[in-house]
Design an enzyme around this catalytic site. Structure first.
Site, PDB file in Angstrom:
ATOM      1  N   GLU A 168      18.483  12.167  46.193  1.00 14.04           N
ATOM      2  CA  GLU A 168      17.032  12.055  46.027  1.00 14.04           C
ATOM      3  C   GLU A 168      16.522  10.707  46.555  1.00 14.04           C
ATOM      4  O   GLU A 168      15.957   9.896  45.804  1.00 14.04           O
ATOM      5  CB  GLU A 168      16.650  12.211  44.549  1.00 14.04           C
ATOM      6  CG  GLU A 168      16.910  13.584  43.969  1.00 14.04           C
ATOM      7  CD  GLU A 168      15.944  14.632  44.496  1.00 14.04           C
ATOM      8  OE1 GLU A 168      14.944  14.259  45.106  1.00 14.04           O
ATOM      9  OE2 GLU A 168      16.218  15.817  44.291  1.00 14.04           O
ATOM     10  N   GLY A 220      23.759  21.868  40.665  1.00  8.62           N
ATOM     11  CA  GLY A 220      25.042  21.233  40.956  1.00  8.62           C
ATOM     12  C   GLY A 220      25.018  20.320  42.161  1.00  8.62           C
ATOM     13  O   GLY A 220      26.082  19.901  42.640  1.00  8.62           O
ATOM     14  N   LYS A 221      23.831  19.963  42.644  1.00 10.61           N
ATOM     15  CA  LYS A 221      23.732  19.152  43.862  1.00 10.61           C
ATOM     16  C   LYS A 221      24.318  17.753  43.661  1.00 10.61           C
ATOM     17  O   LYS A 221      25.152  17.310  44.459  1.00 10.61           O
ATOM     18  CB  LYS A 221      22.269  19.051  44.291  1.00 10.61           C
ATOM     19  CG  LYS A 221      21.581  20.395  44.500  1.00 10.61           C
ATOM     20  CD  LYS A 221      20.164  20.235  44.970  1.00 10.61           C
ATOM     21  CE  LYS A 221      19.252  19.555  43.963  1.00 10.61           C
ATOM     22  NZ  LYS A 221      19.117  20.318  42.701  1.00 10.61           N
ATOM     23  N   GLY A 229      17.954  22.930  46.099  1.00  8.47           N
ATOM     24  CA  GLY A 229      18.067  23.951  45.069  1.00  8.47           C
ATOM     25  C   GLY A 229      17.379  23.484  43.808  1.00  8.47           C
ATOM     26  O   GLY A 229      16.972  22.321  43.691  1.00  8.47           O
ATOM     27  N   PRO A 230      17.236  24.356  42.830  1.00  7.04           N
ATOM     28  CA  PRO A 230      16.564  23.979  41.581  1.00  7.04           C
ATOM     29  C   PRO A 230      17.379  22.972  40.792  1.00  7.04           C
ATOM     30  O   PRO A 230      18.572  22.767  41.056  1.00  7.04           O
ATOM     31  CB  PRO A 230      16.442  25.320  40.833  1.00  7.04           C
ATOM     32  CG  PRO A 230      17.540  26.163  41.389  1.00  7.04           C
ATOM     33  CD  PRO A 230      17.681  25.763  42.826  1.00  7.04           C
ATOM     34  N   SER A 231      16.751  22.338  39.812  1.00  5.85           N
ATOM     35  CA  SER A 231      17.453  21.385  38.953  1.00  5.85           C
ATOM     36  C   SER A 231      18.592  22.085  38.227  1.00  5.85           C
ATOM     37  O   SER A 231      18.452  23.210  37.762  1.00  5.85           O
ATOM     38  CB  SER A 231      16.484  20.778  37.934  1.00  5.85           C
ATOM     39  OG  SER A 231      15.462  20.043  38.586  1.00  5.85           O
ATOM     40  N   GLY A 232      19.732  21.394  38.135  1.00 12.73           N
ATOM     41  CA  GLY A 232      20.891  21.964  37.460  1.00 12.73           C
ATOM     42  C   GLY A 232      21.743  22.852  38.338  1.00 12.73           C
ATOM     43  O   GLY A 232      22.681  23.484  37.849  1.00 12.73           O
TER      44      GLY A 232
END
Length: 427
Positions: free
Chosen positions: A351, A227-228, A222-225
């Site tokens: 990551e 909640g991953k 998902g995009p940055s921010g």
């Protein structure tokens, strides 16, 4: 009168001394933080042309610490003369008045000498008491700073000890998305309607639910921010959920002491920190009893075998402060090797390939695929090439689960994942 005046001066100075001692401790702490910040980021500072600004910031903090120390020293320097004046002044007053009364015949010389001796027996301990009082106030100022640190709330396993768990859904043994777990066996990890908001009021996760089947690779994208990384932090219980529950092997993790929970998990942070010491010190942090053969095997799995033979000292070669003697990719692979060596039930990777080149990314992807045969994986990734072959991909956006499936299914379904894949030339 002299003793009373000196006592009042010392008491007043002592009270002020405590406040100045606290201020001095605060300023020294700020200076230490400024120095550590500058030294730990010296390359970034140099490369950004910010050397003068950082030198100025450190100098300002040092000057404030110096000023606070001087103010405390000046006040402390007032105490000793005040106590001395109290003693000497009382002696001079008694000697002068007593001498006058001896001269007039009111008292005898023997009475005067006896009175002076009594005076010294009283005043000298009083002077020592006044000096001890100021030293006590200085110490109490330092103690105040220590108590501030001690009062900070730490991790508390009190709920586990009492068996009390915050309200949440009861444990289940199956999950509708668990497509590979044998019937009747709980998935390795389940998030059930999880909500979480940071202490500053920033909402992060909203009604997040998904399951990680045993022996599989599940990816969070998902995009940055989105909640991953917060999901991984909640699984490790660096924070507790505001709502819903997280279950490991069917057991709510709030039923588990943090030490027991983390013994079953492996966690590789996004920054992949490396501690000062040797390669071996970092490698054995989670598994101090690992054999040399096991160490060699895990280093080979993450393509770090040559690193162990690069220096004459081998694994005992130093890595420098914050791993400065290693490249970014080497630090990241060392952190992964450290977690793999402990053979966790569930391995959390945040990551894992962000600092790797294409060759090492492919090698690490193969290693992750091999370890998935014995360890369940939950991987956070921005580079979809790392997780395109995952058994399950969970797509987060704005703190919510917006899609769950395999790579081909999610690409065909369109939506956010398809857009991310198209931008990374994977669609």
């Amino acid at each position: 009168v002299s003793v009373l005046t000196g006592t009042l001066v010392v008491v007043a100075a002592g009270r002020r001394m405590r406040a100045l001692a606290v201020l001095s401790q605060v300023r020294v702490g700020e200076m230490t933080s400024a120095v550590e910040r500058a030294l730990s980021s010296v390359r970034t500072i140099r490369a950004s042309g910010a050397t003068e600004r950082e030198v100025g910031a450190v100098s300002d903090s040092a000057r404030l610490a110096y000023d606070a120390g001087v103010r405390a020293a000046r006040l402390e320097a007032l105490v000793s003369p005040a106590a001395s004046i109290a003693v000497q002044g009382s002696f001079i007053a008694v000697l002068g008045l007593g001498g006058y009364r001896v001269a007039t015949g009111t008292i005898s010389v023997a009475d005067l000498v006896a009175f002076i001796l009594y005076l010294f027996l009283l005043v000298l301990p009083l002077a020592q008491l006044l000096q001890a009082y100021t030293q006590l106030q200085t110490g109490l100022g330092a103690l105040d700073r220590i108590e501030e640190v001690v009062a900070l709330r730490g991790e508390d396993d009190g709920d586990e000890a009492t068996g009390h768990v915050a309200p949440g859904p009861p444990p289940t043994t199956t999950h509708p998305r668990d497509r590979r777990a044998p019937q009747g066996i709980a998935p390795m990890l389940e998030l059930d309607h999880v909500d979480f908001t940071y202490g500053d009021g920033t909402p992060v996760l909203h009604d997040v639910s998904f399951a990680v089947p045993r022996g599989t690779r599940t990816a969070l994208v998902g995009p940055s921010g989105a909640g991953k990384s917060t999901v991984l932090a909640l699984v490790e219980r660096f924070y507790d959920t505001d709502g819903g529950s997280i279950r490991l092997g069917g057991t709510d993790i709030r039923h588990l002491a943090r030490a027991d929970l983390r013994a079953r998990l492996g966690y590789v942070e996004q920054e992949a920190p490396v501690l000062a010491g040797s390669l071996r010190d970092n490698l054995l942090m989670a598994a101090p009893g690992a054999t040399q053969a096991q160490q060699d095997a895990v280093l080979a799995a993450v393509n770090l075998g040559p690193l162990a033979h690069r220096a004459p000292a081998g694994l005992d070669a130093p890595v420098g402060d914050d791993g400065v003697l290693l490249s970014g990719g080497e630090r990241q692979r060392l952190a992964i090797a450290r977690s793999l060596l402990s053979r966790p039930e569930l391995l959390l990777l945040d990551e894992p390939t962000s600092s790797l080149d294409a060759r090492n990314e492919a090698a690490l992807r193969d290693a992750i695929g091999a370890v998935a045969d014995t360890t369940t994986l939950l991987v956070v990734a921005h580079r979809l090439s790392t997780v395109a072959d995952a058994d399950q991909i969970v797509v987060l956006d704005g703190g919510r689960v917006v899609a769950v499936g395999r790579h081909d299914e999610l690409v065909a379904a369109g939506g956010l994942y398809s857009e991310l894949a198209r931008h990374q030339l994977l669609a």
